[in-house]
Design an enzyme around this catalytic site. Structure first.
Site, PDB file in Angstrom:
ATOM      1  N   ASP A  23     -33.744 -19.098   3.961  1.00  0.00           N
ATOM      2  CA  ASP A  23     -32.673 -18.434   3.219  1.00  0.00           C
ATOM      3  C   ASP A  23     -33.229 -18.111   1.835  1.00  0.00           C
ATOM      4  O   ASP A  23     -33.506 -18.997   1.032  1.00  0.00           O
ATOM      5  CB  ASP A  23     -31.446 -19.366   3.127  1.00  0.00           C
ATOM      6  CG  ASP A  23     -30.254 -18.710   2.433  1.00  0.00           C
ATOM      7  OD1 ASP A  23     -30.470 -17.822   1.582  1.00  0.00           O
ATOM      8  OD2 ASP A  23     -29.113 -19.093   2.726  1.00  0.00           O
ATOM      9  N   TYR A  25     -26.540 -24.712   1.118  1.00  0.00           N
ATOM     10  CA  TYR A  25     -25.213 -24.218   0.752  1.00  0.00           C
ATOM     11  C   TYR A  25     -24.205 -24.880   1.706  1.00  0.00           C
ATOM     12  O   TYR A  25     -24.417 -24.889   2.931  1.00  0.00           O
ATOM     13  CB  TYR A  25     -25.185 -22.680   0.869  1.00  0.00           C
ATOM     14  CG  TYR A  25     -23.785 -22.140   0.934  1.00  0.00           C
ATOM     15  CD1 TYR A  25     -22.902 -22.327  -0.132  1.00  0.00           C
ATOM     16  CD2 TYR A  25     -23.316 -21.481   2.064  1.00  0.00           C
ATOM     17  CE1 TYR A  25     -21.601 -21.870  -0.061  1.00  0.00           C
ATOM     18  CE2 TYR A  25     -22.021 -21.003   2.142  1.00  0.00           C
ATOM     19  CZ  TYR A  25     -21.163 -21.215   1.081  1.00  0.00           C
ATOM     20  OH  TYR A  25     -19.875 -20.773   1.154  1.00  0.00           O
ATOM     21  N   ARG A  53     -19.632  -0.201  15.992  1.00  0.00           N
ATOM     22  CA  ARG A  53     -19.973  -1.629  16.107  1.00  0.00           C
ATOM     23  C   ARG A  53     -21.450  -1.756  16.503  1.00  0.00           C
ATOM     24  O   ARG A  53     -22.155  -2.655  16.075  1.00  0.00           O
ATOM     25  CB  ARG A  53     -19.055  -2.329  17.118  1.00  0.00           C
ATOM     26  CG  ARG A  53     -19.464  -3.757  17.386  1.00  0.00           C
ATOM     27  CD  ARG A  53     -18.373  -4.641  17.993  1.00  0.00           C
ATOM     28  NE  ARG A  53     -17.408  -3.984  18.818  1.00  0.00           N
ATOM     29  CZ  ARG A  53     -17.601  -3.597  20.089  1.00  0.00           C
ATOM     30  NH1 ARG A  53     -18.752  -3.833  20.683  1.00  0.00           N
ATOM     31  NH2 ARG A  53     -16.642  -2.998  20.772  1.00  0.00           N
ATOM     32  N   LYS A 113     -24.903 -11.767  -2.951  1.00  0.00           N
ATOM     33  CA  LYS A 113     -25.438 -12.297  -4.212  1.00  0.00           C
ATOM     34  C   LYS A 113     -26.337 -11.262  -4.902  1.00  0.00           C
ATOM     35  O   LYS A 113     -25.900 -10.182  -5.195  1.00  0.00           O
ATOM     36  CB  LYS A 113     -26.151 -13.620  -3.958  1.00  0.00           C
ATOM     37  CG  LYS A 113     -25.439 -14.541  -2.955  1.00  0.00           C
ATOM     38  CD  LYS A 113     -24.042 -14.947  -3.381  1.00  0.00           C
ATOM     39  CE  LYS A 113     -23.453 -15.922  -2.368  1.00  0.00           C
ATOM     40  NZ  LYS A 113     -22.039 -16.146  -2.493  1.00  0.00           N
TER      41      LYS A 113
HETATM   42  C1  LIG Z   1     -27.772 -19.793  -0.373  1.00  0.00           C
HETATM   43  C2  LIG Z   1     -26.579 -19.230   0.329  1.00  0.00           C
HETATM   44  N1  LIG Z   1     -26.703 -18.836   1.610  1.00  0.00           N
HETATM   45  C3  LIG Z   1     -25.643 -18.321   2.292  1.00  0.00           C
HETATM   46  C4  LIG Z   1     -24.397 -18.206   1.705  1.00  0.00           C
HETATM   47  C5  LIG Z   1     -23.244 -17.639   2.485  1.00  0.00           C
HETATM   48  O1  LIG Z   1     -23.019 -16.305   2.144  1.00  0.00           O
HETATM   49  P1  LIG Z   1     -21.610 -15.547   2.194  1.00  0.00           P
HETATM   50  O2  LIG Z   1     -20.738 -16.174   1.161  1.00  0.00           O
HETATM   51  O3  LIG Z   1     -21.959 -14.123   1.925  1.00  0.00           O
HETATM   52  O4  LIG Z   1     -21.058 -15.750   3.567  1.00  0.00           O
HETATM   53  C6  LIG Z   1     -24.234 -18.583   0.377  1.00  0.00           C
HETATM   54  C7  LIG Z   1     -22.915 -18.465  -0.277  1.00  0.00           C
HETATM   55  O5  LIG Z   1     -22.723 -18.879  -1.403  1.00  0.00           O
HETATM   56  C8  LIG Z   1     -25.350 -19.125  -0.328  1.00  0.00           C
HETATM   57  O6  LIG Z   1     -25.248 -19.536  -1.607  1.00  0.00           O
END
Ligand SMILES: Cc1ncc(COP(=O)(O)O)c(C=O)c1O
Length: 386
Positions: free
Chosen positions: A177, A105, A53, A202
């Protein structure tokens, strides 16, 4: 290709940083260390690892790699993008205020409003496409500005450099992000961000076969705080999934080039299609921030959103796709198509969606790297039904 002999280029770093051969065996692939614990030689004496961990050698390699790709000093990986964003917010406390983009998101405002607000954190959502809105929204207790650029799903851009300057002047941390662009097309830290987050699920992984998230840091203090959160809260990425991302990033440069080529082509095709009312893609000349895209990004990527006119049109076309897969998520080698209003952004109240223009007719496509003709024919066939 890197022209600087001292600093390897992006693709070289992706393939070699953290990915050096195993010193014990020479194995070219980073070993997966599926272990919970580590045998210690004597009390207080170990080889740098005590419990998984806290740290794991496969995870260490991935963290080195991702820090190098984003130009940060270190990185911390978590079980998903949301786990990374949640870990990031634990650096702040009750009474702290965050200024965020108003087209994030959907899972991010869900976390902020439905979980963290209950612990006394405050959030203000503004259109960060105009940097002055950020300046206006910053208060005495603001600690972080949180921006997605391009936004999901409306593909609106924020000027990282301009917002970074405001944040430095107002002594607030800027977090970007960078999931949609990947470090291959956009380098937020070089533009002034103090931390970068990704859903590694992604483009970084790129094969739709594992979840993951990362926070890339620029200071020792951030890195220590996040390492503490990994240890204290435990939402770390498993060794196997770290390895999947390490394998995925080796081809990030070539995948992104192909995603970009396919993305530009499909965006142009959709623009010309008479059933499509509007296309949101920063690579198009008519995108309101095309100039900023040229300045801030070195490619446009493969995320495209388009307006079909109504929920029923969206439904009809999405039922017909065959090469494109109707699925949440993005950034994989396969083309994924989705309906933001009922899928990724279903948790955003309708009134909020309408305010930012997230209509029921919007369809989002993450263009994969299949043959272009096949993607285009599939979309043509599906659009013919509306
Ligand atoms: C731009 C963006 N940030 C964060 C996330 C969250 O990621 P996760 O699905 O791996 O938790 C997503 C999920 O689609 C996303 O599109």
């Amino acid at each position: 290709m890197s022209k600087d002999k001292q600093h390897p280029g992006f693709a070289t770093r992706a393939i070699h940083v953290g990915q050096q051969p195993d010193p014990e065996t020479g194995a070219i692939g980073v070993p997966i260390h599926p272990t919970s614990t580590y045998v210690q030689q004597e009390l207080g004496k170990n080889k740098g690892y005590e419990y998984s961990r806290v740290s794991n050698p496969t995870r260490t390699r991935l963290e080195e790699n991702l820090a190098a790709l984003e130009g940060g000093t270190s990185a911390r990986v978590f079980a998903s993008g949301m786990a990374a964003i949640n870990a990031l917010t634990t650096m702040y406390k009750s009474g702290d205020h965050v200024v965020c983009g108003n087209d994030l998101y959907g899972g991010v405002p869900r976390l902020f409003n439905q979980v963290l607000a209950n612990y006394g954190m405050e959030f203000t959502y503004v259109d960060t496409a105009d940097a002055r809105n950020v300046d206006r929204a910053i208060r005495k207790n603001t600690r972080m500005v949180y921006v997605e650029t391009p936004t999901n799903p409306l593909m609106s851009l924020s000027d990282i450099e301009a917002i970074g300057q405001i944040c430095r002047r107002r002594k607030v941390e800027l977090v970007v992000d960078n999931t949609f662009m990947s470090p291959y097309f956009q380098q937020p830290i070089a533009l002034g961000a103090s931390m970068v987050v990704h859903s590694t699920t992604k483009f970084l992984n790129g094969h739709s076969d594992g979840l993951g998230g990362v926070v890339v840091c620029t200071t020792q203090q951030q890195a220590e705080k996040l390492a503490f959160v990994q240890k204290a809260a435990g939402a770390i990425l498993s060794p196997f999934e770290c390895w999947l991302v390490l394998r995925g990033v080796k081809t990030l440069a070539v995948r992104m080039e192909q995603h970009d080529r396919n993305g530009r082509f499909i965006a142009e095709f959709l623009t010309r299609h008479k059933k499509v009312k509007k296309v949101f893609y920063p690579g198009l000349h008519e995108h309101p921030q095309h100039e900023l895209a040229l300045r801030q990004m070195s490619g446009f990527g493969s995320m495209i959103t388009f307006e079909t006119g109504s929920l029923s049109n969206a439904k009809k076309m999405l039922k017909k796709v065959r090469v494109c897969s109707l699925a949440e998520s993005l950034g994989g080698v396969e083309t994924l198509i989705s309906h933001p209003a009922t899928m990724t952004h279903a948790s955003v109240p309708r009134a909020e969606r309408e305010k930012v223009g997230l209509t029921d007719g919007l369809v989002r496509i993450s263009v994969g790297i299949e043959d272009l003709d096949d993607i285009q024919n599939d979309l043509e066939h599906a659009l013919a039904t509306i």
